[in-house]
Write a protein that holds these residues in place. Structure first.
Motif, PDB file in Angstrom:
ATOM      1  N   ARG A   1      -7.794  -4.654 -10.629  1.00  0.00           N
ATOM      2  CA  ARG A   1      -6.421  -4.727 -11.269  1.00  0.00           C
ATOM      3  C   ARG A   1      -5.549  -5.411 -10.260  1.00  0.00           C
ATOM      4  NH1 ARG A   1      -3.340   0.502 -11.192  1.00  0.00           N
ATOM      5  NH2 ARG A   1      -3.768  -0.177  -9.122  1.00  0.00           N
TER       6      ARG A   1
ATOM      7  N   GLU B   1       2.411   1.692  -3.353  1.00  0.00           N
ATOM      8  CA  GLU B   1       1.456   2.354  -4.505  1.00  0.00           C
ATOM      9  C   GLU B   1       0.959   3.494  -4.056  1.00  0.00           C
ATOM     10  OE1 GLU B   1      -0.625  -2.072  -5.688  1.00  0.00           O
ATOM     11  OE2 GLU B   1      -1.795  -0.612  -4.583  1.00  0.00           O
ATOM     12  N   ALA B   2       0.911   3.924  -2.749  1.00  0.00           N
ATOM     13  CA  ALA B   2       0.224   5.010  -2.406  1.00  0.00           C
ATOM     14  C   ALA B   2       1.132   6.273  -2.626  1.00  0.00           C
ATOM     15  CB  ALA B   2      -0.315   5.528  -1.079  1.00  0.00           C
ATOM     16  N   LEU B   3       2.600   6.259  -2.746  1.00  0.00           N
ATOM     17  CA  LEU B   3       3.313   7.260  -2.455  1.00  0.00           C
ATOM     18  C   LEU B   3       4.297   7.437  -3.485  1.00  0.00           C
ATOM     19  CD1 LEU B   3       4.519   6.918   1.219  1.00  0.00           C
ATOM     20  CD2 LEU B   3       3.051   8.581   0.469  1.00  0.00           C
ATOM     21  N   ALA B   4       4.677   6.214  -4.387  1.00  0.00           N
ATOM     22  CA  ALA B   4       5.902   6.429  -5.058  1.00  0.00           C
ATOM     23  C   ALA B   4       5.440   6.635  -6.557  1.00  0.00           C
ATOM     24  CB  ALA B   4       6.466   4.824  -5.285  1.00  0.00           C
TER      25      ALA B   4
ATOM     26  N   MET C   1      -3.505   8.440  -5.622  1.00  0.00           N
ATOM     27  CA  MET C   1      -3.730   8.796  -4.447  1.00  0.00           C
ATOM     28  C   MET C   1      -2.734   9.641  -3.735  1.00  0.00           C
ATOM     29  SD  MET C   1      -4.943   5.393  -2.124  1.00  0.00           S
ATOM     30  CE  MET C   1      -3.968   6.155  -0.680  1.00  0.00           C
ATOM     31  N   HIS C   2      -1.606  10.212  -4.594  1.00  0.00           N
ATOM     32  CA  HIS C   2      -0.770  11.135  -4.246  1.00  0.00           C
ATOM     33  C   HIS C   2      -1.624  12.090  -3.586  1.00  0.00           C
ATOM     34  CE1 HIS C   2       3.295   9.824  -5.572  1.00  0.00           C
ATOM     35  NE2 HIS C   2       2.888  10.053  -6.965  1.00  0.00           N
TER      36      HIS C   2
ATOM     37  N   GLU D   1       0.947  -1.150  -0.026  1.00  0.00           N
ATOM     38  CA  GLU D   1      -0.041  -0.040   0.040  1.00  0.00           C
ATOM     39  C   GLU D   1       0.775   1.190   0.061  1.00  0.00           C
ATOM     40  OE1 GLU D   1      -0.001  -2.877   1.880  1.00  0.00           O
ATOM     41  OE2 GLU D   1      -1.061  -2.069   3.828  1.00  0.00           O
TER      42      GLU D   1
ATOM     43  N   MET E   1      -6.549   1.289  -5.558  1.00  0.00           N
ATOM     44  CA  MET E   1      -5.473   2.194  -5.181  1.00  0.00           C
ATOM     45  C   MET E   1      -4.545   2.496  -6.605  1.00  0.00           C
ATOM     46  SD  MET E   1      -3.914   1.680  -1.781  1.00  0.00           S
ATOM     47  CE  MET E   1      -4.030   0.031  -0.695  1.00  0.00           C
ATOM     48  N   THR E   2      -4.465   3.721  -6.753  1.00  0.00           N
ATOM     49  CA  THR E   2      -3.732   4.107  -7.865  1.00  0.00           C
ATOM     50  C   THR E   2      -2.516   5.142  -7.576  1.00  0.00           C
ATOM     51  OG1 THR E   2      -4.926   5.917  -8.753  1.00  0.00           O
ATOM     52  CG2 THR E   2      -5.788   3.762  -9.559  1.00  0.00           C
ATOM     53  N   SER E   3      -1.855   5.417  -8.213  1.00  0.00           N
ATOM     54  CA  SER E   3      -0.901   6.580  -8.207  1.00  0.00           C
ATOM     55  C   SER E   3      -1.568   8.013  -7.861  1.00  0.00           C
ATOM     56  CB  SER E   3       0.196   6.590  -8.957  1.00  0.00           C
ATOM     57  OG  SER E   3      -0.375   6.653 -10.068  1.00  0.00           O
TER      58      SER E   3
ATOM     59  N   ALA F   1       1.164   2.410 -11.544  1.00  0.00           N
ATOM     60  CA  ALA F   1      -0.125   2.064 -12.225  1.00  0.00           C
ATOM     61  C   ALA F   1       0.375   1.214 -13.401  1.00  0.00           C
ATOM     62  CB  ALA F   1      -0.505   3.409 -12.880  1.00  0.00           C
TER      63      ALA F   1
END
Lengths: 301, 267
Positions: free
Chosen positions: A284, A190-193, B5-6, A187, B1-3, A211
């Protein structure tokens, strides 16, 4: 920062085996992998605490070997497990680290916003893991560095603490700081990078944005329906390369790119069988699935 | 969840908060921050205070008032130099070794080594803290000894300061060598045993001249014997300490420093 063909051996074990990394300013790179994948070793080489056996490493244009003073003045490091005097108060420690920087953030503000004021006069060794970790994070950013290395920044934190760290990392990126983050939490990556490098046994097994890594053909659709339907008709009706299975009685799984035409094939097949597809989910792949697929192992082991 | 979400810029961090503005701090401020913190930590650590102040105070009073060891009168004149040597050994060697052992265990050396603090300042900060504690000890113990009737030879005081500095260097380098190479628990055990042996047989409680022959020869070559005997000479007679104690302390400091620069590990 750039790393080309990094190799690091400890005795007969090769901890890092030909690793490549790129980290531009104002972005977040996550090194994702299980324990022992070589993440910490990579950070140690990039921060000058370990010497590379082969490969080229450039951090802010400088070879980090030997951790030159001029480089250390520009980077912030959260070593795995943090670090402070056993008897020190959180704020005292932050003040010592702040004094090492020319233009540090305000210690009072930072310790407040990271919840360190609650630590008060408790000695470091009696702080909870999450509190020690928040102090370590404060120490990593207090000197207003250009590049921050965060080795497992949310280890031992509760969800609230983790949220705070994620906000902080997003704010660093927004303000132009480059962040190299190691984690074994999907998580988090996925959330930060912006970019994720999946490592295993010291090698890069996959690389791309979250993605890209999780998208593409590798989608799946799950639904519930009457158990024991004959899937042959569905397999014939689906385009080439699609898979259909009933892993658990009454739960069906279709793998492949799910678009409206494929969806209509599935629903009409159900209708032919006199069944109603229930609880339809298009999912996904997660990074967890990517890792499992690439290495044949679970990430959290 | 995807990017995607930044997170939108979080409220608690105003834009520009973390805009890079790197640079190393001023050496003086770094030194003061590190040494000041380590000094405070030592003075609020009960075990350290027991070692560096309470035990020397008890020995100073006890050996002066009780006839446990045969000493020339006034007893306080013979006892005080030994206790001052003990104070230096307790702080620079035992206290320093134990603190460094546990500091390494808790990752602080590594933590500081990752900041802009230069390596020489990392060491200098520790030594400055040691000297700070030694200064506190000299004032407290000297004042207490004076109350007990100690009247040191005034001409020997400058020599005494030199010997205390040399002793701090020799014991400090040995303490850093010990605490910087072994595991914290092993350091704790070794540092305490060595302290106890040197206290009794190293020329501190019992002057070298009263030790049995072979032991006296060994004690003369030890930093404890050299420091205690040197201090006894300069503080009772006011004369220079002679070459032997000075050379012994310099040699221990040099050898231990050389070994420490090669062997000390950050964690």
């Amino acid at each position: 920062m750039s790393v080309r063909g990094l190799v690091k051996r400890y005795g007969r074990t090769t901890a890092v085996d030909g690793l490549d990394l790129d980290l531009p300013a104002a972005s977040v790179l996550a090194l994702l992998g299980p324990n022992g994948a070589g993440k910490t070793t990579t950070v140690d080489v990039c921060t000058g605490f370990a010497r590379a056996d082969a490969g080229e490493v450039r951090v802010l244009g400088v070879d980090p070997a030997g951790a030159p003073d001029a480089l250390r003045a520009r980077i912030g490091v959260l070593p795995q497990g943090g670090g402070a005097y056993p008897g020190v108060h959180a704020r005292e420690m932050l003040r010592v680290v702040a004094a090492c920087a020319a233009h540090p953030l305000d210690v009072g503000w930072l310790s407040g916003v990271l919840g360190l004021d609650a630590c008060g006069r408790t000695p470091y060794k009696r702080l909870s893991g999450g509190q020690q970790q928040r102090l370590a994070l404060a120490c990593a950013v207090v000197g207003r560095p250009e590049l921050v290395f965060l080795d497992e920044p949310t280890a031992g934190m509760d969800p609230q603490g983790r949220r705070l760290v994620w906000d902080l990392i997003s704010a660093l990126r927004r303000d132009g700081v480059a962040v190299l983050l190691t984690t074994h939490l999907m998580e988090e990556a996925e959330a930060l990078a912006d970019d994720v490098v999946i490592v295993d046994h010291g090698r890069v097994v996959a690389h791309g944005s979250p993605a890209v890594l999780t998208a593409g053909e590798q989608q799946e659709l799950r639904f519930r329906a009457r158990a024991g339907m004959d899937l042959d008709g569905l397999r014939t009706a689906l385009p080439e390369g699609y898979g259909a299975a009933e892993p658990i009685a009454g739960r069906y799984l279709v793998q492949g790119r799910i678009d409206p035409s494929v969806l209509s094939v599935i629903t009409s097949w159900c209708a032919e069988q006199g069944a109603l597809a229930d609880d339809v989910q298009v999912a996904r792949r997660s990074l967890e699935d990517v890792f499992l697929e690439l290495t044949g192992r679970e990430l959290r082991t | 969840m995807t990017s995607a979400m930044h997170s939108s810029p979080p409220d608690r961090f105003v834009p520009g908060t973390f805009t890079p503005r790197p640079g190393a701090g001023a050496p003086g401020r770094m030194l003061a921050a590190q040494a000041g913190t380590e000094l405070r930590l030592a003075l609020r650590n009960g075990e350290q205070v027991l070692l560096t102040l309470l035990i020397p105070v008890v020995l100073l009073v006890g050996l002066t008032l009780l006839d446990l060891v045969a000493l020339p009168e006034p007893r306080v004149d013979s006892v005080t130099p030994g206790v001052l040597a003990l104070a230096v050994m307790s702080t620079a060697f035992t206290g320093q070794a134990i603190a460094l052992g546990f500091d390494r265990r808790y990752g602080v050396i590594r933590r500081l080594a990752a900041t802009a603090l230069p390596r020489w300042l990392l060491v200098a900060g520790r030594l400055a803290a040691v000297l700070g504690i030694v200064a506190v000890q000299m004032v407290v113990l000297g004042a207490l000894a004076a109350v007990l009737g100690w009247r040191p030879a005034a001409t020997g005081l400058a020599w005494a300061v030199l010997l205390v500095l040399l002793g701090s260097a020799a014991f400090g380098a040995l303490g850093i060598l010990l605490g910087g190479t072994l595991r914290a628990e092993v350091t704790l055990a070794v540092a305490n045993v060595v302290w106890f042996v040197l206290l009794l047989a190293g020329g501190i409680v019992v002057p070298v001249s009263q030790l049995p022959g072979p032991l006296a020869a060994v004690a003369t070559a030890l930093p404890s014997g050299a420091l205690a005997e040197g201090l006894r000479t300069v503080l009772t007679t006011g004369a220079p300490p002679g070459l032997t104690p000075v050379l012994v302390l310099v040699a221990w400091a040099a050898v231990a420093t050389l070994a420490a620069t090669r062997l000390v590990r950050l964690r």
